[in-house]
Design a protein around this motif. Structure first.
Motif, mmCIF file in Angstrom:
data_model
loop_
_atom_site.group_PDB
_atom_site.id
_atom_site.type_symbol
_atom_site.label_atom_id
_atom_site.label_comp_id
_atom_site.label_asym_id
_atom_site.label_seq_id
_atom_site.Cartn_x
_atom_site.Cartn_y
_atom_site.Cartn_z
ATOM 1 N N GLY A 1 -2.836 11.737 6.857
ATOM 2 C CA GLY A 1 -3.782 10.615 8.141
ATOM 3 C C GLY A 1 -4.815 10.825 8.031
ATOM 4 O O GLY A 1 -5.253 12.126 7.222
ATOM 5 N N LYS A 2 -5.836 10.619 8.241
ATOM 6 C CA LYS A 2 -7.113 11.186 8.438
ATOM 7 C C LYS A 2 -8.053 10.906 10.085
ATOM 8 O O LYS A 2 -7.778 10.396 10.728
ATOM 9 N N THR A 3 -8.884 11.460 9.795
ATOM 10 C CA THR A 3 -9.962 11.356 11.324
ATOM 11 C C THR A 3 -11.231 10.799 10.774
ATOM 12 O O THR A 3 -11.593 11.641 9.955
ATOM 13 N N TYR A 4 -11.759 10.296 11.526
ATOM 14 C CA TYR A 4 -12.539 9.149 11.864
ATOM 15 C C TYR A 4 -13.800 10.297 13.171
ATOM 16 O O TYR A 4 -13.636 9.465 13.782
ATOM 17 N N HIS A 5 -14.812 10.247 12.427
ATOM 18 C CA HIS A 5 -15.912 9.771 13.920
ATOM 19 C C HIS A 5 -17.491 8.532 13.107
ATOM 20 O O HIS A 5 -17.511 8.432 12.813
ATOM 21 N N LEU A 6 -17.442 8.117 14.336
ATOM 22 C CA LEU A 6 -17.703 6.738 14.378
ATOM 23 C C LEU A 6 -19.243 6.702 15.021
ATOM 24 O O LEU A 6 -19.033 6.946 16.244
ATOM 25 N N GLN A 7 -20.094 6.437 14.682
ATOM 26 C CA GLN A 7 -21.588 6.691 15.467
ATOM 27 C C GLN A 7 -21.590 5.201 14.813
ATOM 28 O O GLN A 7 -21.892 4.919 14.054
ATOM 29 N N ILE A 8 -23.141 5.216 16.005
ATOM 30 C CA ILE A 8 -23.438 3.728 16.379
ATOM 31 C C ILE A 8 -25.057 3.365 16.707
ATOM 32 O O ILE A 8 -25.315 4.271 16.570
ATOM 33 N N HIS A 9 -25.376 2.941 15.642
ATOM 34 C CA HIS A 9 -27.028 2.934 16.151
ATOM 35 C C HIS A 9 -27.336 1.079 16.219
ATOM 36 O O HIS A 9 -26.607 0.675 16.253
ATOM 37 N N ASP A 10 -28.098 1.428 16.640
ATOM 38 C CA ASP A 10 -29.220 0.246 17.664
ATOM 39 C C ASP A 10 -30.625 0.331 17.946
ATOM 40 O O ASP A 10 -31.178 1.654 17.690
ATOM 41 N N ALA B 1 -20.085 11.635 26.567
ATOM 42 C CA ALA B 1 -20.949 12.236 26.590
ATOM 43 C C ALA B 1 -21.425 13.386 26.943
ATOM 44 O O ALA B 1 -20.646 13.664 28.076
ATOM 45 N N ASP B 2 -21.919 14.162 26.195
ATOM 46 C CA ASP B 2 -22.353 16.158 26.567
ATOM 47 C C ASP B 2 -23.922 15.412 27.206
ATOM 48 O O ASP B 2 -23.960 16.522 28.197
ATOM 49 N N LYS B 3 -24.365 15.326 25.943
ATOM 50 C CA LYS B 3 -26.609 15.069 26.273
ATOM 51 C C LYS B 3 -26.855 14.284 25.614
ATOM 52 O O LYS B 3 -25.931 13.047 24.473
ATOM 53 N N VAL B 4 -28.094 13.984 25.976
ATOM 54 C CA VAL B 4 -28.626 12.883 25.384
ATOM 55 C C VAL B 4 -29.871 13.864 24.708
ATOM 56 O O VAL B 4 -30.525 14.410 26.034
ATOM 57 N N LEU C 1 -25.385 13.465 22.159
ATOM 58 C CA LEU C 1 -23.801 13.863 21.787
ATOM 59 C C LEU C 1 -22.527 14.102 22.585
ATOM 60 O O LEU C 1 -22.581 14.094 23.574
ATOM 61 N N ASP C 2 -21.273 14.686 21.506
ATOM 62 C CA ASP C 2 -20.467 14.953 22.470
ATOM 63 C C ASP C 2 -20.505 16.801 22.674
ATOM 64 O O ASP C 2 -21.819 17.071 22.713
ATOM 65 N N SER C 3 -19.453 16.623 22.985
ATOM 66 C CA SER C 3 -19.546 18.517 23.351
ATOM 67 C C SER C 3 -19.318 19.190 22.164
ATOM 68 O O SER C 3 -19.373 20.469 22.663
ATOM 69 N N GLU C 4 -19.041 18.800 20.862
ATOM 70 C CA GLU C 4 -18.802 19.825 19.634
ATOM 71 C C GLU C 4 -20.656 19.011 18.925
ATOM 72 O O GLU C 4 -20.311 19.668 17.155
ATOM 73 N N ILE D 1 -22.589 13.554 17.178
ATOM 74 C CA ILE D 1 -24.046 12.368 17.282
ATOM 75 C C ILE D 1 -22.919 11.544 17.727
ATOM 76 O O ILE D 1 -22.052 10.463 16.656
ATOM 77 N N LEU D 2 -22.945 9.892 18.608
ATOM 78 C CA LEU D 2 -22.408 9.501 19.052
ATOM 79 C C LEU D 2 -23.538 8.242 18.999
ATOM 80 O O LEU D 2 -22.412 7.179 17.835
ATOM 81 N N ILE D 3 -23.793 7.920 19.590
ATOM 82 C CA ILE D 3 -24.861 6.991 19.945
ATOM 83 C C ILE D 3 -26.443 7.401 19.283
ATOM 84 O O ILE D 3 -27.031 8.307 19.410
ATOM 85 N N THR D 4 -27.289 6.847 18.521
ATOM 86 C CA THR D 4 -28.796 6.580 18.356
ATOM 87 C C THR D 4 -29.129 5.532 18.285
ATOM 88 O O THR D 4 -29.072 4.330 17.533
ATOM 89 N N VAL D 5 -29.850 5.301 19.746
ATOM 90 C CA VAL D 5 -31.242 3.996 19.418
ATOM 91 C C VAL D 5 -32.401 4.517 19.461
ATOM 92 O O VAL D 5 -32.854 5.384 19.847
ATOM 93 N N THR D 6 -33.508 3.560 18.056
ATOM 94 C CA THR D 6 -34.582 3.700 18.172
ATOM 95 C C THR D 6 -35.090 2.770 19.268
ATOM 96 O O THR D 6 -35.110 1.840 18.734
ATOM 97 N N VAL D 7 -36.009 3.373 20.273
ATOM 98 C CA VAL D 7 -36.932 2.679 21.100
ATOM 99 C C VAL D 7 -38.559 2.312 20.678
ATOM 100 O O VAL D 7 -39.005 3.462 20.486
#
Length: 253
Positions: A99-108, A127-130, A176-179, A182-188
Motif C-alpha cells: 500500500g501507500k501513504t499520502y499527504h494531501l496539501q490544499i492551497h487557495d 492543525a498544530d500551528k499557523v 502545519l501539523d505536529s510533524e 504543511i496541511l493548508i496554504t492560503v495566499t492572501v
C-alpha cells in the motif's frame, strides 16, 4: 470483530509510521487522486484510512459521495475542502502489496479589501500551528494550546479571523501539523477598494456625457457655418432680382 478491526487499523498506523508519504498538492474545490499504480484486476477491496478511521469509498463516480474508486484501485476526492488536508493510508489485498501513504496539501488564494473581515477556516483538528510568510519572513500567528499571538486575531469555531484587514496582513498563511507537515496554504492579497471602482465608473460616465453633447454641438456648428451663408446669399439674390423692373415696362416708358 469490531475489536479486531481496531487492531488492524492500529497495525496499519504503526506499519506506516516510518514510511515516507507521497505529497499530493491540489487547490481548494479541485480534485485529488491517490494513485495506487497497480494493474491487477483481482483486487477485491480497498481500505482508505485517515486519523485512525476507515473512510468509506464509493465504487463508482456516480455515487453521491465525494470519495470514490477510479480504475483498479485509485481513490479520487472531489470538491476538495480544507478539512480534507492531511495524511491518508491506502491499503488493498494484492500479492502482498504494502500500500501507500499520502499527504494531501490544499492551497487557495483570497483577495480582501482594506477594512473588511478576513475569516480563514483553517484550524483543523490535526492543525498544530499557523505561520505567516511575508517577504520571506516566517512568523507564527497561532499555536494549539496557546491560541493567537496578536490582539487583532481571534480563533473561534475553527476560524482564524482578522476583523479589519490591513495591507500588513497580506501574505501566505500556512497550516502545519505536529510533524511540521504543511496541511493548508492560503495566499492572501489586498484587493482594490470599492470606492475607487465607483470613482472610475463615475469618471467614465462623466466623460461619456461630456463627449456626446460636444460632438453634437460641433456638428450643429459646422452645419450652421456652411448652411447659413448659403441661405443668406440666396435671400439677398432673390431680393435683388425682385427690385429690378421688367424690361417690357422700361420699353413702354
Amino acid at each position: 470483530m469490531f475489536r479486531c478491526f481496531n487492531l488492524l487499523l492500529l497495525f496499519c498506523l504503526v506499519s506506516y509510521s516510518g514510511t515516507p508519504s507521497i505529497p499530493v498538492k491540489e487547490k481548494k474545490g479541485g480534485i485529488a487522486t491517490l494513485s495506487c499504480e497497480v494493474d491487477g484486476k483481482d483486487i477485491i477491496d480497498i481500505n482508505l484510512i485517515r486519523m485512525s478511521k476507515n473512510i468509506s469509498v464509493c465504487q463508482t463516480e456516480k455515487c453521491s459521495g465525494r470519495i470514490f474508486k477510479n480504475r483498479v484501485c485509485d481513490v479520487v476526492i472531489k470538491d476538495l475542502r480544507f478539512s480534507d488536508a492531511g495524511k491518508y493510508i491506502l491499503r488493498f489485498v494484492y500479492k502482498n502489496y504494502p500500500g501507500k501513504t499520502y499527504h494531501l496539501q490544499i492551497h487557495d488564494e483570497v483577495s480582501v479589501k482594506i477594512g473588511e473581515e478576513l475569516k480563514l477556516n483553517v484550524l483543523l483538528p490535526n492543525a498544530d500551528k499557523v505561520e505567516k510568510n511575508s517577504s520571506g519572513e516566517l512568523r507564527e500567528v497561532w499555536k494549539r494550546g496557546h491560541g493567537v499571538w496578536s490582539e487583532r486575531l481571534s480563533d473561534t469555531d475553527g476560524n482564524l479571523t482578522i476583523k479589519e484587514f490591513t495591507a500588513n496582513d497580506a501574505g501566505a498563511y500556512r497550516v502545519l501539523d505536529s510533524e511540521r507537515e504543511i496541511l493548508i496554504t492560503v495566499t492572501v492579497t489586498e484587493s482594490s477598494t470599492e470606492s475607487k471602482g465607483k470613482w472610475d465608473d463615475t469618471k467614465q460616465h462623466t466623460v461619456e456625457h461630456w463627449i456626446v453633447p460636444t460632438v453634437v454641438c460641433s456638428g450643429i456648428l459646422v452645419l450652421a457655418v456652411i448652411v447659413i451663408p448659403v441661405i443668406i446669399w440666396k435671400h439677398q439674390h432673390i431680393s435683388h432680382e425682385d427690385n429690378k423692373e421688367p424690361p417690357e415696362v422700361l420699353g413702354n416708358l
